[in-house]
Motif scaffolding. Structure first.
Motif, PDB file in Angstrom:
ATOM      1  N   ARG A  52      22.956  49.122  30.905  1.00 33.72           N
ATOM      2  CA  ARG A  52      24.255  49.766  31.140  1.00 33.72           C
ATOM      3  C   ARG A  52      24.240  51.239  30.709  1.00 33.72           C
ATOM      4  NH1 ARG A  52      28.882  47.171  32.453  1.00 33.72           N
ATOM      5  NH2 ARG A  52      29.985  48.744  31.232  1.00 33.72           N
ATOM      6  N   TYR A  85      23.293  48.415  41.498  1.00 33.37           N
ATOM      7  CA  TYR A  85      23.350  47.624  40.267  1.00 33.37           C
ATOM      8  C   TYR A  85      23.961  46.260  40.540  1.00 33.37           C
ATOM      9  CZ  TYR A  85      25.079  46.456  35.507  1.00 33.37           C
ATOM     10  OH  TYR A  85      25.372  45.855  34.320  1.00 33.37           O
ATOM     11  N   PRO A  87      25.228  43.459  38.251  1.00 35.31           N
ATOM     12  CA  PRO A  87      25.449  43.176  36.831  1.00 35.31           C
ATOM     13  C   PRO A  87      25.253  41.706  36.505  1.00 35.31           C
ATOM     14  CG  PRO A  87      27.546  43.584  37.926  1.00 35.31           C
ATOM     15  CD  PRO A  87      26.478  43.743  38.963  1.00 35.31           C
ATOM     16  N   GLN A  89      27.375  39.953  34.717  1.00 32.53           N
ATOM     17  CA  GLN A  89      28.680  39.349  34.980  1.00 32.53           C
ATOM     18  C   GLN A  89      29.024  39.552  36.454  1.00 32.53           C
ATOM     19  OE1 GLN A  89      29.966  37.735  32.550  1.00 32.53           O
ATOM     20  NE2 GLN A  89      28.837  38.590  30.826  1.00 32.53           N
ATOM     21  N   SER A  91      30.649  40.592  39.820  1.00 31.26           N
ATOM     22  CA  SER A  91      31.311  41.870  40.076  1.00 31.26           C
ATOM     23  C   SER A  91      32.085  41.907  41.389  1.00 31.26           C
ATOM     24  CB  SER A  91      30.269  42.982  40.095  1.00 31.26           C
ATOM     25  OG  SER A  91      29.413  42.802  41.205  1.00 31.26           O
ATOM     26  N   GLU A  93      35.067  40.988  44.230  1.00 30.02           N
ATOM     27  CA  GLU A  93      36.503  40.798  44.257  1.00 30.02           C
ATOM     28  C   GLU A  93      36.788  39.539  45.087  1.00 30.02           C
ATOM     29  OE1 GLU A  93      39.949  40.696  43.488  1.00 30.02           O
ATOM     30  OE2 GLU A  93      39.110  42.560  42.664  1.00 30.02           O
ATOM     31  N   ASN A 101      34.247  43.416  50.598  1.00 25.77           N
ATOM     32  CA  ASN A 101      33.603  43.716  49.317  1.00 25.77           C
ATOM     33  C   ASN A 101      32.497  44.756  49.484  1.00 25.77           C
ATOM     34  OD1 ASN A 101      34.149  42.256  46.620  1.00 25.77           O
ATOM     35  ND2 ASN A 101      34.506  40.633  48.131  1.00 25.77           N
ATOM     36  N   GLU A 149      26.586  40.294  46.068  1.00 28.04           N
ATOM     37  CA  GLU A 149      26.437  41.378  45.089  1.00 28.04           C
ATOM     38  C   GLU A 149      25.216  42.242  45.408  1.00 28.04           C
ATOM     39  OE1 GLU A 149      28.394  39.872  41.032  1.00 28.04           O
ATOM     40  OE2 GLU A 149      26.616  38.780  41.634  1.00 28.04           O
TER      41      GLU A 149
END
Ligand SMILES: Nc1ncnc2c1ncn2[C@@H]1O[C@H](COP(=O)(O)OP(=O)(O)OP(=O)(O)O)[C@@H](O)[C@H]1O
Ligand SMILES: [Mg+2]
Length: 269
Positions: A52, A85, A87, A89, A91, A93, A101, A149
């Motif tokens: 990060r 990226y 992540p 977690q 990410s 919507e 998205n 993602e």
């Protein structure tokens, strides 16, 4: 890759604290352009924190980081545009469709307006999501979400793709398909890939080099083969992981120092 090209990542003396807890301590690491690099280590080692900071999402506290020669402290936005990226977690919507998205990320990362629609379709297609692109992301399975993602992360054609445990929770076939796409993207666009994973066989198969982190500190860096052979014949990358991240680190500290010396003398040679 040309010799004049700056490294994808040049991290010197990175230290990051949460309050008085040191999550990353004096980390120095260089990742060459075009490399596939794995950041490995047990839970809480500091991998996500490191990633990060490199991404500019967490402000850098101490040390210096350059991404393709750009200092993240003074060129955060330029750096961000070079990075895709995924992540750790989730990410996405959930209330938007898959296509929406990806389109949202295309806008966020300033993909030129005239190219946006085509890029979104290409990203969806590369992740095999075209047939479900108009469904709400809330109806996707875990593997589909991960692929979505990836489509988001790839829509701006990043030079550096950063994947934080992209295959966690996926079945073996879905994992393979994620890696196939990443490999294909590397070959097509010459992307640099920085990934974390807890699957050592994945790291072994996919990464040109890996780094072992434990308790915020870098313990070892090298090609999977180098690290395995330093440990002894017939060692696996999982053995290397256990060696550096085993419960009783103090006992092995001496060994580690030994290994680090071997490596630094190799590098000098
Ligand atoms: N926002 C935060 N506030 C306080 N402590 C944090 C925060 N984020 C992370 N930490 C702590 O910093 C340490 C490193 O966390 P980090 O998420 O970087 O580890 P990690 O190597 O990614 O672990 P994992 O494999 O479980 O994802 C952990 O001890 C964690 O509890
Ligand atoms: Mg993490």
């Amino acid at each position: 890759m040309t010799s004049e090209q700056p490294p994808a990542v040049e991290c010197v003396g990175l230290t990051h604290r949460y309050g008085d807890f040191t999550a990353v301590e004096n980390l120095s690491l260089t990742i060459g352009a075009g490399e596939a690099f794995g950041l490995l280590g047990p839970n809480g080692a500091g991998k996500t924190t490191t990633i990060r900071v490199l991404n500019t999402l967490t402000p850098i506290q101490r040390g210096s980081v350059k991404i393709f020669g750009l200092d993240i402290a003074s060129h955060a936005m330029d750096v961000r545009y070079n990075i895709g990226y995924v992540p750790q977690q989730l990410s996405i919507e959930a209330a938007l469709s898959g296509r929406q998205n990806v389109a949202w990320f295309a806008r966020l990362f300033d993909v030129p307006r005239a190219e946006r629609a085509e890029r979104v379709e290409q990203a969806l297609e590369s992740m095999d999501l075209l047939s479900v692109a108009d469904r709400l992301a809330s109806t996707y399975s875990g593997g589909m979400v991960r692929r979505l993602e990836l489509a988001q992360a790839l829509v701006n054609r990043p030079s550096l793709l950063v994947l934080d445990e992209p295959t966690v929770g996926l079945d073996p076939i879905a994992r393979d398909s994620v890696w196939q796409v990443v490999t294909q993207m590397r070959e097509t666009y010459g992307m640099t890939v920085l990934l974390t994973t807890h699957y050592m066989e994945e790291a072994d198969a996919l990464c040109d080099r890996v780094a072992l982190m434990h308790k915020g500190q870098l313990q070892a860096v090298g090609t999977p083969d180098e690290l395995k052979s330093e440990l002894g014949v017939d060692s696996s990358l999982e053995d290397v992981f256990r060696h550096f991240a085993g419960a009783d680190l103090t006992e092995t500290e001496q060994n580690q120092r030994g290994m680090r010396n071997v490596r630094s003398s190799r590098r000098t040679a």
